[in-house]
Design a protein around this motif. Sequence first.
Motif, PDB file in Angstrom:
ATOM      1  N   ARG A  13       0.730  -1.120   0.017  1.00 15.94           N
ATOM      2  CA  ARG A  13       0.017  -0.131  -0.040  1.00 15.94           C
ATOM      3  C   ARG A  13       0.878   1.285  -0.017  1.00 15.94           C
ATOM      4  NH1 ARG A  13      -3.691  -1.212   5.052  1.00 15.94           N
ATOM      5  NH2 ARG A  13      -4.463   0.726   4.577  1.00 15.94           N
ATOM      6  N   ASP A  14       0.057   2.307  -0.374  1.00 14.78           N
ATOM      7  CA  ASP A  14       0.936   3.603  -0.115  1.00 14.78           C
ATOM      8  C   ASP A  14       1.535   3.903   1.135  1.00 14.78           C
ATOM      9  OD1 ASP A  14       0.244   3.800  -2.833  1.00 14.78           O
ATOM     10  OD2 ASP A  14      -1.505   5.093  -2.328  1.00 14.78           O
ATOM     11  N   ASN A  15       2.830   4.586   1.021  1.00 15.21           N
ATOM     12  CA  ASN A  15       3.636   5.110   2.360  1.00 15.21           C
ATOM     13  C   ASN A  15       3.915   4.055   3.226  1.00 15.21           C
ATOM     14  OD1 ASN A  15       2.914   7.844   1.606  1.00 15.21           O
ATOM     15  ND2 ASN A  15       1.003   7.840   2.646  1.00 15.21           N
ATOM     16  N   MET A  16       4.408   2.820   2.713  1.00 13.75           N
ATOM     17  CA  MET A  16       4.721   1.551   3.521  1.00 13.75           C
ATOM     18  C   MET A  16       6.035   1.394   2.922  1.00 13.75           C
ATOM     19  SD  MET A  16       1.420  -0.675   4.018  1.00 13.75           S
ATOM     20  CE  MET A  16       1.740  -1.122   5.592  1.00 13.75           C
ATOM     21  N   HIS A  17       7.280   1.536   3.699  1.00 13.71           N
ATOM     22  CA  HIS A  17       8.623   1.082   3.078  1.00 13.71           C
ATOM     23  C   HIS A  17       8.930   0.315   4.318  1.00 13.71           C
ATOM     24  CE1 HIS A  17      12.029   1.346   0.752  1.00 13.71           C
ATOM     25  NE2 HIS A  17      12.595   1.635   1.832  1.00 13.71           N
ATOM     26  N   SER A  18      10.473  -0.782   3.739  1.00 18.74           N
ATOM     27  CA  SER A  18      10.532  -1.543   4.655  1.00 18.74           C
ATOM     28  C   SER A  18      12.148  -1.624   4.254  1.00 18.74           C
ATOM     29  CB  SER A  18       9.931  -2.982   4.884  1.00 18.74           C
ATOM     30  OG  SER A  18      10.783  -3.739   5.770  1.00 18.74           O
ATOM     31  N   ASP A  19      13.311  -1.757   5.022  1.00 22.02           N
ATOM     32  CA  ASP A  19      14.707  -2.267   4.755  1.00 22.02           C
ATOM     33  C   ASP A  19      15.213  -2.961   6.146  1.00 22.02           C
ATOM     34  OD1 ASP A  19      15.309  -0.757   2.494  1.00 22.02           O
ATOM     35  OD2 ASP A  19      15.400   1.155   3.690  1.00 22.02           O
ATOM     36  N   LEU A  20      15.697  -4.121   5.477  1.00 22.56           N
ATOM     37  CA  LEU A  20      16.324  -5.084   6.589  1.00 22.56           C
ATOM     38  C   LEU A  20      17.611  -5.556   6.084  1.00 22.56           C
ATOM     39  CD1 LEU A  20      14.667  -7.779   8.689  1.00 22.56           C
ATOM     40  CD2 LEU A  20      16.108  -8.592   7.048  1.00 22.56           C
ATOM     41  N   ASN A  21      18.566  -5.383   7.055  1.00 22.72           N
ATOM     42  CA  ASN A  21      19.738  -6.040   6.692  1.00 22.72           C
ATOM     43  C   ASN A  21      20.289  -6.959   8.050  1.00 22.72           C
ATOM     44  OD1 ASN A  21      20.703  -4.061   4.702  1.00 22.72           O
ATOM     45  ND2 ASN A  21      20.247  -2.617   6.299  1.00 22.72           N
ATOM     46  N   ASP A  22      20.867  -8.101   7.696  1.00 17.86           N
ATOM     47  CA  ASP A  22      20.968  -9.305   8.356  1.00 17.86           C
ATOM     48  C   ASP A  22      22.508  -9.828   7.885  1.00 17.86           C
ATOM     49  OD1 ASP A  22      21.227 -11.101  10.347  1.00 17.86           O
ATOM     50  OD2 ASP A  22      19.807 -12.279   9.519  1.00 17.86           O
ATOM     51  N   VAL A  23      23.591  -9.587   8.834  1.00 16.83           N
ATOM     52  CA  VAL A  23      24.709 -10.166   8.499  1.00 16.83           C
ATOM     53  C   VAL A  23      25.335 -10.765   9.656  1.00 16.83           C
ATOM     54  CG1 VAL A  23      27.186  -9.297   7.921  1.00 16.83           C
ATOM     55  CG2 VAL A  23      25.462  -7.813   7.194  1.00 16.83           C
ATOM     56  N   MET A  24      25.994 -11.949   9.204  1.00 16.00           N
ATOM     57  CA  MET A  24      26.373 -13.086  10.306  1.00 16.00           C
ATOM     58  C   MET A  24      27.856 -13.437   9.696  1.00 16.00           C
ATOM     59  SD  MET A  24      27.108 -16.513  11.179  1.00 16.00           S
ATOM     60  CE  MET A  24      26.222 -17.409  10.400  1.00 16.00           C
ATOM     61  N   LEU A  25      28.955 -13.371  10.549  1.00 19.94           N
ATOM     62  CA  LEU A  25      30.289 -13.772  10.195  1.00 19.94           C
ATOM     63  C   LEU A  25      30.680 -14.762  11.454  1.00 19.94           C
ATOM     64  CD1 LEU A  25      32.913 -13.427   8.645  1.00 19.94           C
ATOM     65  CD2 LEU A  25      33.513 -11.582  10.128  1.00 19.94           C
ATOM     66  N   LYS A  26      31.115 -15.929  10.775  1.00 19.27           N
ATOM     67  CA  LYS A  26      31.705 -17.002  11.941  1.00 19.27           C
ATOM     68  C   LYS A  26      33.181 -17.321  11.479  1.00 19.27           C
ATOM     69  CE  LYS A  26      30.284 -21.545  13.400  1.00 19.27           C
ATOM     70  NZ  LYS A  26      29.323 -22.472  13.515  1.00 19.27           N
ATOM     71  N   VAL A  27      34.124 -17.262  12.427  1.00 16.08           N
ATOM     72  CA  VAL A  27      35.409 -17.612  12.057  1.00 16.08           C
ATOM     73  C   VAL A  27      35.853 -18.702  13.098  1.00 16.08           C
ATOM     74  CG1 VAL A  27      37.771 -16.827  12.019  1.00 16.08           C
ATOM     75  CG2 VAL A  27      35.960 -15.335  11.292  1.00 16.08           C
ATOM     76  N   ASN A  28      36.556 -19.740  12.432  1.00 15.47           N
ATOM     77  CA  ASN A  28      37.102 -20.942  13.417  1.00 15.47           C
ATOM     78  C   ASN A  28      38.427 -21.162  13.103  1.00 15.47           C
ATOM     79  OD1 ASN A  28      37.270 -22.827  15.198  1.00 15.47           O
ATOM     80  ND2 ASN A  28      35.816 -24.513  14.108  1.00 15.47           N
ATOM     81  N   HIS A  29      39.220 -21.176  13.962  1.00 14.47           N
ATOM     82  CA  HIS A  29      41.014 -21.311  13.554  1.00 14.47           C
ATOM     83  C   HIS A  29      41.438 -22.539  14.625  1.00 14.47           C
ATOM     84  CE1 HIS A  29      45.057 -20.725  12.349  1.00 14.47           C
ATOM     85  NE2 HIS A  29      45.269 -20.840  13.587  1.00 14.47           N
ATOM     86  N   ALA A  30      41.661 -23.642  14.106  1.00 12.89           N
ATOM     87  CA  ALA A  30      42.560 -24.775  14.724  1.00 12.89           C
ATOM     88  C   ALA A  30      43.855 -24.629  15.018  1.00 12.89           C
ATOM     89  CB  ALA A  30      42.151 -25.908  14.211  1.00 12.89           C
ATOM     90  N   PHE A  31      44.226 -24.255  16.212  1.00  8.72           N
ATOM     91  CA  PHE A  31      45.771 -24.372  16.552  1.00  8.72           C
ATOM     92  C   PHE A  31      46.391 -25.526  16.747  1.00  8.72           C
ATOM     93  CE2 PHE A  31      43.916 -20.459  18.240  1.00  8.72           C
ATOM     94  CZ  PHE A  31      44.639 -19.509  17.881  1.00  8.72           C
ATOM     95  N   GLY A  32      45.810 -26.613  16.845  1.00 16.22           N
ATOM     96  CA  GLY A  32      46.369 -27.927  17.006  1.00 16.22           C
ATOM     97  C   GLY A  32      45.324 -29.043  17.133  1.00 16.22           C
ATOM     98  N   ALA A  33      45.587 -30.277  17.445  1.00 15.23           N
ATOM     99  CA  ALA A  33      44.651 -31.272  17.334  1.00 15.23           C
ATOM    100  C   ALA A  33      43.722 -31.201  18.639  1.00 15.23           C
ATOM    101  CB  ALA A  33      45.233 -32.712  17.520  1.00 15.23           C
ATOM    102  N   THR A  34      43.886 -30.294  19.725  1.00 16.47           N
ATOM    103  CA  THR A  34      43.066 -30.345  20.855  1.00 16.47           C
ATOM    104  C   THR A  34      42.613 -28.749  20.994  1.00 16.47           C
ATOM    105  OG1 THR A  34      44.805 -30.011  22.180  1.00 16.47           O
ATOM    106  CG2 THR A  34      43.982 -32.342  21.806  1.00 16.47           C
ATOM    107  N   GLN A  35      43.170 -27.864  20.177  1.00 15.20           N
ATOM    108  CA  GLN A  35      42.686 -26.489  20.628  1.00 15.20           C
ATOM    109  C   GLN A  35      42.243 -25.536  19.384  1.00 15.20           C
ATOM    110  OE1 GLN A  35      46.459 -24.939  21.959  1.00 15.20           O
ATOM    111  NE2 GLN A  35      46.059 -25.255  24.265  1.00 15.20           N
TER     112      GLN A  35
END
Length: 68
Positions: A13-35
């Motif tokens: 309908r008239d005069n209805m506006h919507s903006d949506l931003n969704d950002v997700m970042l995931k980082v995983n670093h292995a230092f060894g077999a157990t860390q």
Amino acid sequence: FAHVQRKSSDGARDNMHSDLNDVMLKVNHAFGATQSLAAKGNYFGERSQLTYSGLRADEYTANPRQNP
């Protein structure tokens, strides 16, 4: 791993506006077999001019897309 979502709409309908931003970042670093080190961040933002205002029968007949 990254996920980005962007939505924008002028609404049904008239005069209805919507903006949506969704950002997700995931980082995983292995230092060894157990860390490992993991980090995750998320941003969500929304700007909208959405309201619900039902139309009377005479308003719908005149213009069903209006938003009084």
